[in-house]
Design a protein around this motif. Structure first.
Motif, PDB file in Angstrom:
ATOM      1  N   ASN A  49      42.512  53.732  38.957  1.00  0.00           N
ATOM      2  CA  ASN A  49      43.799  53.482  38.771  1.00  0.00           C
ATOM      3  C   ASN A  49      44.661  54.403  38.142  1.00  0.00           C
ATOM      4  N   PHE A  50      45.222  55.442  38.914  1.00  0.00           N
ATOM      5  CA  PHE A  50      46.527  56.969  37.749  1.00  0.00           C
ATOM      6  C   PHE A  50      47.818  56.031  36.595  1.00  0.00           C
ATOM      7  N   LEU A  51      47.616  56.279  35.936  1.00  0.00           N
ATOM      8  CA  LEU A  51      49.054  56.099  34.938  1.00  0.00           C
ATOM      9  C   LEU A  51      50.307  56.990  34.646  1.00  0.00           C
ATOM     10  N   ILE A  52      51.013  57.204  35.170  1.00  0.00           N
ATOM     11  CA  ILE A  52      51.644  57.507  35.859  1.00  0.00           C
ATOM     12  C   ILE A  52      52.574  57.821  34.229  1.00  0.00           C
ATOM     13  N   THR A  53      52.573  58.878  33.879  1.00  0.00           N
ATOM     14  CA  THR A  53      53.469  59.383  32.447  1.00  0.00           C
ATOM     15  C   THR A  53      54.706  59.856  32.627  1.00  0.00           C
ATOM     16  N   LYS A  54      55.559  60.000  31.546  1.00  0.00           N
ATOM     17  CA  LYS A  54      57.369  60.522  31.432  1.00  0.00           C
ATOM     18  C   LYS A  54      56.604  62.396  31.653  1.00  0.00           C
ATOM     19  N   ASP A  55      55.580  62.583  30.556  1.00  0.00           N
ATOM     20  CA  ASP A  55      55.672  63.874  29.523  1.00  0.00           C
ATOM     21  C   ASP A  55      54.116  64.227  29.680  1.00  0.00           C
ATOM     22  N   GLN A  56      54.034  66.098  30.201  1.00  0.00           N
ATOM     23  CA  GLN A  56      51.698  66.166  29.910  1.00  0.00           C
ATOM     24  C   GLN A  56      51.891  66.079  28.959  1.00  0.00           C
ATOM     25  N   ARG A  57      52.624  66.175  28.177  1.00  0.00           N
ATOM     26  CA  ARG A  57      51.631  66.357  26.818  1.00  0.00           C
ATOM     27  C   ARG A  57      50.726  65.202  25.845  1.00  0.00           C
ATOM     28  N   ASN A  58      51.740  63.414  26.374  1.00  0.00           N
ATOM     29  CA  ASN A  58      51.673  62.997  26.353  1.00  0.00           C
ATOM     30  C   ASN A  58      50.175  61.681  26.441  1.00  0.00           C
ATOM     31  N   ALA A  59      50.314  62.493  28.565  1.00  0.00           N
ATOM     32  CA  ALA A  59      49.110  62.381  29.110  1.00  0.00           C
ATOM     33  C   ALA A  59      47.926  62.944  28.604  1.00  0.00           C
ATOM     34  N   MET A  60      47.994  64.259  28.355  1.00  0.00           N
ATOM     35  CA  MET A  60      46.463  64.646  27.535  1.00  0.00           C
ATOM     36  C   MET A  60      46.078  63.698  26.508  1.00  0.00           C
ATOM     37  N   PHE A  61      47.470  63.445  25.440  1.00  0.00           N
ATOM     38  CA  PHE A  61      47.048  62.212  23.973  1.00  0.00           C
ATOM     39  C   PHE A  61      46.155  61.423  24.878  1.00  0.00           C
ATOM     40  N   MET A  62      47.078  60.838  25.659  1.00  0.00           N
ATOM     41  CA  MET A  62      46.448  59.229  26.114  1.00  0.00           C
ATOM     42  C   MET A  62      44.907  59.161  26.718  1.00  0.00           C
ATOM     43  N   ALA A  63      44.337  60.749  27.676  1.00  0.00           N
ATOM     44  CA  ALA A  63      43.347  60.349  27.845  1.00  0.00           C
ATOM     45  C   ALA A  63      42.192  61.017  26.674  1.00  0.00           C
ATOM     46  N   THR A  64      42.570  61.624  25.842  1.00  0.00           N
ATOM     47  CA  THR A  64      42.023  62.193  24.931  1.00  0.00           C
ATOM     48  C   THR A  64      41.885  60.306  23.836  1.00  0.00           C
ATOM     49  N   GLY A  65      42.470  59.788  24.334  1.00  0.00           N
ATOM     50  CA  GLY A  65      42.412  58.780  23.367  1.00  0.00           C
ATOM     51  C   GLY A  65      41.731  57.861  23.832  1.00  0.00           C
ATOM     52  N   TYR A  66      41.278  57.638  25.289  1.00  0.00           N
ATOM     53  CA  TYR A  66      40.704  57.088  26.178  1.00  0.00           C
ATOM     54  C   TYR A  66      39.370  57.355  26.090  1.00  0.00           C
ATOM     55  N   SER A  67      39.004  58.343  25.937  1.00  0.00           N
ATOM     56  CA  SER A  67      37.685  58.821  26.046  1.00  0.00           C
ATOM     57  C   SER A  67      36.911  59.251  24.548  1.00  0.00           C
ATOM     58  N   LEU A  68      37.512  58.957  23.225  1.00  0.00           N
ATOM     59  CA  LEU A  68      37.093  58.629  22.605  1.00  0.00           C
ATOM     60  C   LEU A  68      36.841  57.135  22.189  1.00  0.00           C
ATOM     61  N   ALA A  69      37.476  56.128  22.361  1.00  0.00           N
ATOM     62  CA  ALA A  69      37.413  54.938  22.624  1.00  0.00           C
ATOM     63  C   ALA A  69      36.765  54.483  23.678  1.00  0.00           C
ATOM     64  N   MET A  70      36.171  55.060  24.682  1.00  0.00           N
ATOM     65  CA  MET A  70      35.341  54.959  25.917  1.00  0.00           C
ATOM     66  C   MET A  70      34.557  55.319  25.351  1.00  0.00           C
ATOM     67  N   ASN A  71      33.888  56.607  25.253  1.00  0.00           N
ATOM     68  CA  ASN A  71      33.503  57.391  24.600  1.00  0.00           C
ATOM     69  C   ASN A  71      32.109  58.145  26.118  1.00  0.00           C
ATOM     70  N   GLN A  72      33.542  58.173  26.650  1.00  0.00           N
ATOM     71  CA  GLN A  72      32.850  59.196  27.774  1.00  0.00           C
ATOM     72  C   GLN A  72      34.567  60.045  28.658  1.00  0.00           C
ATOM     73  N   LEU A  73      33.909  60.369  29.962  1.00  0.00           N
ATOM     74  CA  LEU A  73      35.439  61.267  30.352  1.00  0.00           C
ATOM     75  C   LEU A  73      36.349  60.520  30.490  1.00  0.00           C
ATOM     76  N   GLY A  74      37.105  61.607  29.784  1.00  0.00           N
ATOM     77  CA  GLY A  74      39.094  61.251  30.077  1.00  0.00           C
ATOM     78  C   GLY A  74      39.168  61.696  31.428  1.00  0.00           C
ATOM     79  N   VAL A  75      41.117  61.692  32.163  1.00  0.00           N
ATOM     80  CA  VAL A  75      40.914  62.742  33.306  1.00  0.00           C
ATOM     81  C   VAL A  75      42.517  62.305  32.681  1.00  0.00           C
TER      82      VAL A  75
END
Length: 565
Positions: A49-75
């Motif tokens: 699944n590729f979640l296309i964002t409107k802003d790259q800054r938000n994309a990095m925050f989302m990947a970080t939130g995903y990583s912290l919540a899943m305790n695994q690699l965010g991309v």
């Protein structure tokens, strides 16, 4: 498949990257792809699944939130030049969070790189390198196999962190000679423990202590078995504090839990800190907010620090440092009993102080005509289910939620907070990544209107992808932290617009509720939960006053309360 004038076959670098992601269990990617769309298309073809964002800054925050919540690699996947530069606040946050995030960016093609005349050319590698565990610009197609293996291994090993891979535009389309990921087995990380001699020394320090205190940091949330944290506290019979990023490491309903450390420590709990004779810090860097107001006690007493990485130790304090996996070290410490006959008096003392906290909380809530943040938190605590992940910002009003017991996590609840960097808008965007990671849990983001407005470019991303989130927006009309200090200095505020709603705009297919009094709270939160359960995202806009500030923050100066002067 034709992309522009290029033909994509199954053996390109883009394909190899996708295969590496699949082999390592990646199912979710965030980003705003480069203009040729090549990597995004390859990722989607392979059912990631590729979640296309409107802003790259938000994309990095989302990947970080995903990583912290899943305790695994965010991309996170982005383009070149300004696209990559727009990610840098997110890279800073991922580094501070020790979040394993892989950033894949395109860049100027090899033959033109360094000429400084190419479209959107920038020295991306030099900019990102100081914040990444490892950064690499790919120089040949066939190197992509070891590059991906090394990047993912480093991101997820030891103390995790962001890694960066830069793919020149021409190399991305080049053919790879063989597919080394067809039989690839991801690395299984071993647990490292301190040696027996140091374990025994730590035991002796514990045995000599009569009034120990435990501090659990964000690093403890990456373990495979958080039950060890509770078992260790019960074995030691010690009060527990957590750092902001450590919230969720242990249930805040636990009898030994006493609140947040440092800046967020309730005033009445300071008696515990001043009387303690041993601090045991686990999985924390002991950052400034985690030690604020505790400095004298930390310097005057013994400290044991336990961290996976040598860079995690705060060497400002004269402490005994144990490097290794926290679960392994705590398990070894508990292999023998520690006789401490007077420990029950210490625990009883902590319980009495906690009881005072709850009496104070009851005196503050529901005694005012105007809507107060303490009331909002109280109703959230009462009506939200146990399976909730809270995502926080760090603004003036939302910082109420850092003060226990005004906001207290139930067993089964978790929290994602900003790091010491506290970038504006992190919580609002990270909530999207958390919602993608924890689809079986309700996600509630407690954010200020300033942070929410900064995130709003990606509200349409939330709506279009039907990502249910409850945003509790504490609307004080702008930037409360700045306005509060400005008023204290006798100046009229230029950061607040009190005469109108400060939200830039809301989308018609979001469920938007406005709350202006305590009497509307219960019904509004029930309505918000009902909308969430049918798959809607909700904005619960609560109008609060800029002077509604937690007691410990009444006299702020710069970054911290007045004590800093």
């Amino acid at each position: 498949m034709i992309i522009g004038s290029r033909s994509m076959t199954s053996n390109t670098v883009w394909y190899a990257i996708t295969q590496a992601l699949k082999c390592n269990g990646v199912t979710q990617v965030f980003g705003l792809p480069s203009d040729d769309l090549a990597l995004m298309i390859e990722i989607k073809k392979n059912n990631i699944n590729f979640l296309i964002t409107k802003d790259q800054r938000n994309a990095m925050f989302m990947a970080t939130g995903y990583s912290l919540a899943m305790n695994q690699l965010g991309v996170c996947v982005v383009g070149k030049g300004p696209a990559m530069m727009n990610c840098m606040t997110g890279v800073l946050e991922a580094d501070a969070q020790c979040a394993p995030v892989l950033i894949i960016a395109t860049s100027t093609k090899t033959e033109k790189y360094g000429f400084n005349r190419s479209f959107q050319e920038a020295n991306q590698y030099e900019v990102v390198s100081p914040l990444a565990k490892w950064a690499h610009r790919v120089e040949s197609a066939d190197s992509i196999h070891w590059v991906m293996k090394k990047a993912i291994f480093l991101a997820t090993s030891g103390s995790p962190g962001p890694v960066y891979i830069e793919i020149p535009e021409d190399i991305g389309f080049q053919q790879v000679q063989k597919n080394e990921f067809s039989s690839y087995i991801p690395t299984i990380h071993s647990k490292l423990s301190a040696d027996v001699e140091n374990i025994n020394k730590a035991r002796r320090m514990i045995k000599e202590s009569t009034k120990p205190i435990i501090i659990y940091g964000g690093g403890t949330k990456r373990g495979r078995d958080r039950h060890i944290l509770k078992a260790f506290a019960e074995w030691l019979r010690a009060p527990i504090f957590v750092t902001a990023s450590g919230r969720g490491a242990i249930s805040e309903e636990d009898p030994l839990f006493c609140g947040l450390a440092g800046l967020y420590c309730p005033a009445h709990m300071m008696e515990l800190i001043t009387q303690s004779d041993l601090f045991i810090s686990v999985g924390s860097r002991l950052e400034e907010t985690a030690t604020f107001g505790w400095e004298a006690s930390l310097k005057a007493n013994k400290i044991i620090q336990i961290n996976i990485s040598e860079q995690g130790f705060n060497l400002l304090y004269d402490s005994f440092n144990l490097q290794g996996d926290a679960e392994e070290i705590l398990s070894k410490l508990m292999e023998t009993s520690i006789p401490r006959e007077d420990s029950y008096q210490w625990i009883e003392f902590a319980e009495n102080l906690k009881n005072h906290l709850f009496r104070e909380k009851d005196a503050v809530t529901y005694h005012y005509n105007q809507l107060r943040v303490a009331d909002i938190l109280n109703v959230l605590n009462s009506y939200l289910p146990k399976e909730v992940v809270f995502v926080h910002e760090n603004g003036l009003q939302d910082m109420w939620s850092y003060f226990y017991p005004y906001h207290a996590l139930k067993a089964g609840q978790d929290a994602i907070t900003p790091s010491e960097q506290t970038p504006l808008g992190f919580g609002a965007a990270a909530a999207v990544g958390v919602a993608q990671a924890q689809k079986d849990k309700m996600v509630v983001a407690i954010v200020g209107d300033g942070a929410f407005n900064l995130f709003q470019s990606d509200l349409s991303t939330v709506v279009q992808n039907k990502i249910p989130i409850i945003y509790v927006v504490l609307n004080n009309g702008g930037y409360g932290w700045l306005a509060y200090q400005n008023k204290n200095n006798g100046a009229s505020s230029v950061f607040i617009h009190e005469e109108e709603s400060a939200l830039i705009g809301v989308h018609s297919n979001l469920h938007h509720l406005q709350v202006k009094s305590c009497h509307e709270l219960v019904d509004s939160i029930k309505e918000a939960m009902a909308a969430y359960r049918v798959g809607k995202s909700v904005i619960l806009e609560c109008f609060v006053q800029v002077n509604d500030v937690a007691y410990a923050l009444k006299d702020i100066y710069g970054d911290f309360p007045i004590k800093e002067r």
